[in-house]
Each structure stands twice: as structure tokens, then as C-alpha cells.
Write a protein that holds these residues in place. Structure first.
Motif, PDB file in Angstrom:
ATOM      1  N   VAL A 243       0.842  -1.201   0.000  1.00  0.00           N
ATOM      2  CA  VAL A 243       0.000   0.000   0.000  1.00  0.00           C
ATOM      3  C   VAL A 243       0.878   1.252   0.000  1.00  0.00           C
ATOM      4  O   VAL A 243       0.597   2.228  -0.708  1.00  0.00           O
ATOM      5  N   GLU A 244       1.972   1.200   0.745  1.00  0.00           N
ATOM      6  CA  GLU A 244       2.837   2.382   0.794  1.00  0.00           C
ATOM      7  C   GLU A 244       3.507   2.643  -0.559  1.00  0.00           C
ATOM      8  O   GLU A 244       3.685   3.803  -0.953  1.00  0.00           O
ATOM      9  N   VAL A 245       3.852   1.575  -1.266  1.00  0.00           N
ATOM     10  CA  VAL A 245       4.419   1.745  -2.614  1.00  0.00           C
ATOM     11  C   VAL A 245       3.427   2.507  -3.504  1.00  0.00           C
ATOM     12  O   VAL A 245       3.799   3.424  -4.239  1.00  0.00           O
TER      13      VAL A 245
ATOM     14  N   PRO B 109      -6.117  10.519   1.859  1.00  0.00           N
ATOM     15  CA  PRO B 109      -4.778  10.449   1.247  1.00  0.00           C
ATOM     16  C   PRO B 109      -4.291   9.012   1.122  1.00  0.00           C
ATOM     17  O   PRO B 109      -3.627   8.659   0.154  1.00  0.00           O
ATOM     18  N   GLY B 110      -4.660   8.168   2.090  1.00  0.00           N
ATOM     19  CA  GLY B 110      -4.205   6.784   2.055  1.00  0.00           C
ATOM     20  C   GLY B 110      -4.798   5.998   0.905  1.00  0.00           C
ATOM     21  O   GLY B 110      -4.213   5.024   0.429  1.00  0.00           O
ATOM     22  N   ASP B 111      -5.968   6.392   0.472  1.00  0.00           N
ATOM     23  CA  ASP B 111      -6.622   5.691  -0.643  1.00  0.00           C
ATOM     24  C   ASP B 111      -6.468   6.437  -1.957  1.00  0.00           C
ATOM     25  O   ASP B 111      -6.926   5.968  -2.996  1.00  0.00           O
ATOM     26  N   LEU B 112      -5.867   7.633  -1.891  1.00  0.00           N
ATOM     27  CA  LEU B 112      -5.754   8.467  -3.082  1.00  0.00           C
ATOM     28  C   LEU B 112      -7.140   8.685  -3.715  1.00  0.00           C
ATOM     29  O   LEU B 112      -7.331   8.498  -4.914  1.00  0.00           O
ATOM     30  N   ASP B 113      -8.103   9.060  -2.877  1.00  0.00           N
ATOM     31  CA  ASP B 113      -9.393   9.480  -3.415  1.00  0.00           C
ATOM     32  C   ASP B 113      -9.976  10.611  -2.581  1.00  0.00           C
ATOM     33  O   ASP B 113      -9.483  10.905  -1.476  1.00  0.00           O
ATOM     34  N   VAL B 114     -10.992  11.262  -3.115  1.00  0.00           N
ATOM     35  CA  VAL B 114     -11.619  12.393  -2.443  1.00  0.00           C
ATOM     36  C   VAL B 114     -13.113  12.371  -2.772  1.00  0.00           C
ATOM     37  O   VAL B 114     -13.501  11.986  -3.883  1.00  0.00           O
TER      38      VAL B 114
END
Lengths: 464, 464
Positions: A243-245, B109-114
Motif C-alpha cells: 500500500v505504501e508503494v 490520502p491513504g486511498d488516493l481518493d476524495v
């Protein structure tokens, strides 16, 4: 009208029409009916009433039009590799085998696109594109037909970088329920011209029409490719590293997880000696220095999560050897029990919830009375628990279904989907309402608008 | 039923209902009606009968439901930056201004969505995401609302790398024609669960429902960014260099063409000193070494096509200065003639035909009686000829329309689309049949299934 049923439920008039049209490409032979009455799911086989082998879009049109006139269902059939009963003719009818429509009509290296008939298979396409230095990235495990891959909304190990079918189909030719033919989209890379019919047919599983031709985006084979393998002390650390990648935006081309159960199975099956631990398989595509840098950054992240022995391969032979474990996972699992069948779960969740989702899934899996290795396209948040069951055991089948249900419900609760890439078929209709709520009504409205008689692969995708 | 029409054509009952619901957020003020009766197209303004300012999905539901009960059309309105008359209430009705629905509901931010409301604008989103080291790539020229960008199927300068709206929307909340609300999709990165309603609403221009909430994929701001500018002796060489960069698979983030007419305009407007020649603007995103390597490979290809003075910038200030010419193109064009308006063409063709298409277009442009600079998202095969006309001149308007027609017909002949990113609105309906053939029938069937009374932005997208 006296002699209506000659072949199972098919009216004699339709049999006569299809025979005249197709000659020996209309078949009711036992073995052919058997072959078209099953897929790779665990659902009971059910024979179609006849199988037809069109060789052109005009053939498909004539078949659909004639069948519609007699109110007979149509079920498109490709490689038969669907995993949720997509191709089973549960309401009877004619199975339309598209594998003779396997011409590659045009390869346009300058435009990075290709026009093919729906029956072309993944490996056939790979060979044809390879001669031009091109490749098509979507790689489900089976050698599926591209038509089947469109209809299923397939994806694969490179989706994290190149997208799923949804991102790689430019245009389709489709035969509609009334036998008319439409083209959706053009060869332009993008368009805002009207409703996106191309995407509407992707994952529609033959319920809105029969896909006959496909225009795909293809990609140049990258200048440099490198692969790496890294094992972890526990599955949580492996997932968190993956996930971090992704969160760092490293443009990894593949990032696949195999748990320790799966590693042990492939070690045994393929004579490999991977540490029996949760393991990530990586691939990087790009320029030589770019690939090196991406791999270094990934190794650093992996190490921070306790990753051990980040092993590398850039040479093609070495890479193939490294990926062997991943590619043979399914067969390795089948080898775990003689006569076993594999039922694959297929949820996909937002990646911030992936570690938690996988850890809880594995807790359940450890209590199962059959082996249940886990593999995951973890860059997308998608993973499969592979339930290796004895297909003759009713209790194992029930236990597998209960496990699948629990996994799906957890994924939906986490804001995910019941299927990342296998589709709905008949197997997952029971969760459509839970996932989509009242949007199901819109799907039904579209279905009825495009297929008012309900003859296109009836009983699939949408819950009654 | 005596006093039916109080406000233009709006029934008194509906006026009363909407006033009770919205108070002063129901408006028939002259200036507000004027503001909602125009967009950035050259079509004659036409006032709505009233404007409403919902602040919640429940407001939108109530507005749609009440209007539907009285058979009154609904026209969603965002920033008013549409280019083909999308927001003009040509059949009257209520303009639904969504700009007060501008809350950013969640950034993950962790999922790269908004998750945002439909009235959030592009620059508002950019600011909010920037605080988290994130960005949203789709960048039409205007500060459009994201709802408008979804409804239009927008794209922009980074589409070549990050995709258009189609590739960056995960899920939508939509109010349907009957006032009910649905959610399409989940926050999972991919899914094969049923028909792709998310993509169906993208580019539907409000004709199938009102988009109220959007879940977008976002991206981490890249570690390294570098920009470059290169001029060419002729436009064919510039386009061929751009196409070769794409064909080589160099993952360029932006690749924009400005022709010599456009360069001259921006030099004059912004006090720049670019050589007055066809010019490519590049941007590279990635790791420091990866970006360097991509830029070097691009410089080499450019040089092979006679590219002169490949100029570089990695520092943010320098990059901004370099891109100034591109960003100010539209305003520079408006400055070419006092009181001018710009009509933008918008075709997109397979990239192997792009050089030929642009060369022929420029031949025509050189004969025009008004300035016609050219800018292009050439990595996608999409370009705009900007027709700088005197809006009071009927002959110039006719000449512009003839030129646009010729460009569209050439693009369609080359296997392209009449609109890469601006949409259909009322301006491009006349080419829908030529581009889509009988697929228009399927679009109409969907429209009728979802909006049987024809009240959702009537008269848009689909030709009668």
C-alpha cells in the motif's frame, strides 16, 4: 405448427433456419452441448439447446434475429473460463460460440491500437502483438477470449499500472437484441461525444447484446523490465508495504501478494524454495534508470516493513523463473487435493482498508476445513481467497459459500465491491442490491430498454 | 388553476413550492436569470424561468421532484463555462445552480481518493488537495465545477498521462428524473459488479440526472517535475515529434502544441520572446533520474525532427514561466481583436493521422478572414483551432461554422471524434449521427428509460 420441438425446446422452424444458415456450424451433438454447458465456476452444468458457431458479424445478426423471432434466449460463449456461471444457459436457448471469429483485423502500431474479432484469445493476441513490439496488458489467469474479457470487465496483474478492460477498450461492435448492429466509439483516444456505450457493454456479460468486434489500446513493450520478490514476517507487513508503494506513487507495473499457504503450495508444485512466508512479487516497467530507481525506492519501503531478501531479476529468463510461483498458483492449489475444485473469492476494497480486510479474512480462512491460499492484486485493493474444496462434498460447498459471503459482506462494509474482476454471473447477484441499492433499478431500466423480450443471456448480472 | 403563470412559464403552484422549500434561494431576479442563460459558447443567451440554489442533495431531490410533477424542465448549472451551449435552457425551465454545494466531504490520502459535492471547483479542489501533497490531474482551461467536468466528460493537458474524467471518477451520487437518488460505484479502485453507471453519467450533460456528489481518484504530487519547450521549423515536424514520443512509450505528463500564430499571440500578450514557430511544451513527472531520462529521450526525438533549442526548467518558478504561454493562450487570443469571441473546435483523431489532420486544418485556417491560432493536446490526438471572431458579424459566424464543419468531417473520416473534451451540448448534435450511426438509437432508448418525460436538460446531446 404440429412438429414444434425437434431439438430439446428449440422450435423446428428455428432449427431449420439455423441449419440452413450455418450448415454443420449448427450443432446439437451431445459432446458439444456438454462443452457449452459449463464454465470454471462450481455451478452445476446445464446444457444449451443448441450451439452455433458464427464466423462473421452477419452470422451473429442472423442467429440473434432468428432466435428473437422465436423468443429463444441467446448465450454468448468464448473460452468457457468464466468463474461465476456467466455462460450457463440457465433459461435454455442457443449458445453462441464466438471462437471461430478469431481474426485480428488490423494492428496499428503507430496508433497503439488493434482491431480484433471477439473470439481472439489473450495468448493469440500476445503472439500477434509481440511481432510489433507491442503488448496488451490485461491478463486474467485463463487464456480467455477478448470478447469474454470485455463482457466480464476483466483485469489482472498489471491493472495497477495499465488499467482494467474499462481503460483499454476504445470501441466495440455489438449485435443488439433485435439483430441490428451498432458501433460504439471510434479509434480516437478520448471523446465526449454522447453516452459512453463502450463502457456500458463492458461487464454487461452478454445481457445487453453480443460483442463481435473490439478495438483495444495496446502498449509498447517497455525498454526495461525488472522483477523482484520480497518476503515478510507477517501478512499485515506485506500488505502495508504494498500500500505504501502505491501511496508514494511509484509506478509499479505489477505488485502481487501470495500468502504463506500459497507459497508452500507453489514451492511443492513447482519445486521452488521460497521462504514460506507472505511474499510480494513486483515488476517495474520503464527506462533502465527509471526502473532501477523505482525498484530501489520499493526495496527501501519493503525493508522499512521488515521485508527480507529483496531478490532481483532483470534478465528475461530469470524474471520468468521468479514469476513462475505467481503464474502457477491456481494449478498448485488444484494439486493440494486430488480431484479438488477451486472457488475463488474476488473482493476489492479501498487500499487503506486492505491490510485489515486481508488479516480478518485470513483469520477466517485458518478455521476452514479445506486449504484456502490467498493471492492478491494488492495495488488495486483486490484479492482472492482460493477455496480448494472437494466438489462432491455438500458440506464443504456450504462452508465455502458461507466464507465467501462473510468476505463479501466485510468488503462492502469497508466501501468495497463484491467483485473486482470476475463479474456477477449467477454467483453474485445476491449482493447486487447490497452493493448498489436503488441503482439496480437503473440497471434494470437499461436492460429492459435494450432487451425488452429478455432474451440476451437471461438470468445473469441483475437480481430478479 | 386560474393564476397559472406567475413567473414566465412557471406554474404558480411550483413557484410556491420552491419558494417554501428554498426561500431566497429561489430566484427570478433579472440579473440572476441573465447569468444563468449563457455559457462560453457563441450561442444566443436564453434565460431560464427561474434559478434555484440547492445546498444539499435533499434540496436537489425536492426541486427535481416538484418540477417533474409540473412537467417543468431542469437544467443543471455549474460555473457556466461550457463551450457548446450545455447549460442553455432552450426549452425553458428551472436552472439548478449547484455552486453552493461546494463542500469537500472527505479527503482520503491513504486511498488516493476524495469525496466532494458537485459544485466544488477545480482550483478549490487543487488548494484543498495541495495541503495533503495530492493533486487532481484533469485541468480544463476554466475554473469549472467538478460536477460540470463530469457531466461534460472533460479532459486537459495531463490526460495523456493520467486519463480524462472517465478514468478518474470512482463513483457518483445522482438525482434521477423522478427525484430519487442513486449511488453509482464504490471507493474500490475497480469493479465488475454490474453495468457501469458511473461512466454512463460521465458526458451525459445533465440529460440523465443531476450529479450531486463525486468520488474522484487523486494522485500524489510527483517527487520530480521538469518542463521543456522546443520549437520546430514547421508544424508537421512538431506533430511528428510529439507522436513519436507517444509511440516510444515515454510517459510524458504533458505534451502541448502551440502553432506559430498562437506563439505570436502569447508573445504579444505576455511579453514573452518565444521563436515564432510551432512549439511543443513538455512536462515530465516521476523520480529525479526517471524524469531526467524521459526528458533526454524526448530531446533526442525532438532533435531528430529538427527541433531547435530544447529549453529546460525544473525549478517551480521557471516551470511556471515556461508554461505561462500555454496557460494564457485563450486570453492572448481574445486580445488579438477588441471585443472578439473565441469559438473553439475540438476534434480528436488517431495519432497516426494527427500530422495530416493538423496540416490540412492549418491550410484552411490560413484562408480564414479572422485569426485562428491552433493549440493541441497532441499526445491524445486532440487539438483546438481557436476561431477569433467578431461576434456581431453574421458572415464571420457563418465562416467559423463552415470551418468547424470541415474540421469535424475530416476528423470523422480519419476515424476520429467530433469532440475530444468539450461535449455535444446543442452545438455538435448535427454530427452525432455521422459519428455514431445507429448507436444513437441505443442512446435514445437509455434516455427514454431514465427520463421518460424528457425533462432533464432537454434538447441536449441527442439529435431529435
Amino acid at each position: 405448427m404440429g412438429s414444434r420441438t425437434v431439438v430439446a425446446e428449440l422450435p423446428a422452424e428455428l432449427v431449420a433456419e439455423l441449419t440452413e444458415l450455418l450448415g454443420e456450424r449448427f450443432s446439437v451433438s451431445e459432446s458439444i452441448l456438454d462443452l457449452h454447458g459449463r464454465d470454471e465456476s462450481c455451478f452445476a452444468p446445464i446444457r444449451p439447446w443448441a450451439v452455433v458457431f458464427p464466423e462473421s458479424t452477419a452470422d451473429v445478426q442472423a442467429i440473434v434475429e432468428a432466435s428473437a423471432r422465436h423468443d429463444i434466449p441467446i448465450v454468448p460463449f468464448g473460452a468457457g473460463s468464466s468463474l461465476e456461471g456467466h455462460v450457463l444457459p440457465i433459461h435454455g436457448g442457443v449458445s453462441v460460440d464466438l471462437t471461430r471469429m478469431n481474426r485480428i483485423r488490423a494492428i496499428h502500431p503507430g496508433d497503439l491500437d488493434v482491431v480484433i474479432e471477439a473470439g481472439v484469445t489473450r495468448l493469440q493476441l500476445e503472439r500477434a502483438l509481440g511481432e510489433h513490439g507491442l503488448f496488451f496488458p490485461v491478463d486474467p489467469g485463463a487464456d480467455a477470449t477478448l470478447g469474454g474479457m470485455v463482457a466480464t470487465g476483466a483485469s489482472g496483474t498489471t491493472t495497477v499500472r495499465y488499467g482494467a478492460m474499462r481503460e483499454n477498450v476504445l470501441a466495440l461492435e455489438v449485435v443488439l437484441a433485435d439483430g441490428s448492429v451498432i458501433r460504439t466509439g471510434t479509434r480516437a483516444r478520448k471523446s465526449s461525444a454522447g453516452y459512453d456505450l463502450t463502457r456500458l457493454f463492458i461487464a454487461s456479460e452478454g445481457t445487453l447484446g453480443v460483442i463481435t468486434e473490439i478495438t483495444l489500446r495496446v502498449h509498447g513493450i517497455p525498454e526495461a523490465i525488472s522483477s523482484a520478490v520480497c518476503s515478510f514476517a507477517d501478512i499485515e507487513s506485506a500488505v502495508e508495504a504494498a500500500v505504501e508503494v502505491i501511496q508514494w506513487g511509484i509506478p509499479v507495473a505489477r505488485i502481487e501478494l501470495l500468502d504463506e499457504v500459497q507459497i508452500e503450495a507453489v514451492n511443492r508444485h513447482s519445486g521452488l524454495d521460497h521462504p514460506v512466508q507472505p511474499t510480494l512479487f513486483f515488476e517495474f516497467h520503464g527506462s533502465p534508470r527509471g526502473v532501477e530507481e523505482d525498484a530501489e525506492a520499493t526495496a527501501k519501503i519493503s525493508a522499512e516493513h521488515g521485508g527480507l531478501a529483496f531478490r532481483w531479476a532483470t534478465d528475461e529468463g530469470e524474471r520468468r523463473k521468479l514469476w513462475k510461483a505467481r503464474h502457477e498458483a491456481y494449478f498448485a492449489d488444484l494439486g493440494l487435493r486430488p480431484g479438488a475444485r477451486v472457488i475463488s473469492t474476488d473482493v476489492c476494497v479501498p487500499i487503506s482498508r486492505l491490510a485489515e480486510c486481508i488479516v480478518e479474512t485470513k483469520k477466517e480462512a485458518s478455521r476452514a476445513s479445506f486449504p484456502a491460499p490467498l493471492v492478491g492484486h494488492v495495488g488495486d485493493g483486490n484479492f482472492h481467497l482460493l477455496l480448494v474444496i472437494d466438489p462432491t462434498s455438500e458440506t464443504e460447498l456450504e462452508e465455502a459459500q458461507a466464507l465467501n459471503r462473510s468476505i463479501v459482506e466485510r468488503a462492502l462494509e469497508m466501501g468495497g465491491t463484491c467483485t473486482g474482476e470476475h463479474g456477477i454471473g449467477i454467483g453474485k447477484q445476491k449482493w447486487m442490491a447490497l452493493e448498489h441499492g436503488s441503482a439496480i433499478g437503473v440497471m434494470w431500466a437499461i436492460k429492459q430498454a435494450l432487451d425488452p423480450k429478455g432474451l440476451m443471456n437471461p438470468g445473469k448480472v441483475l437480481p430478479p
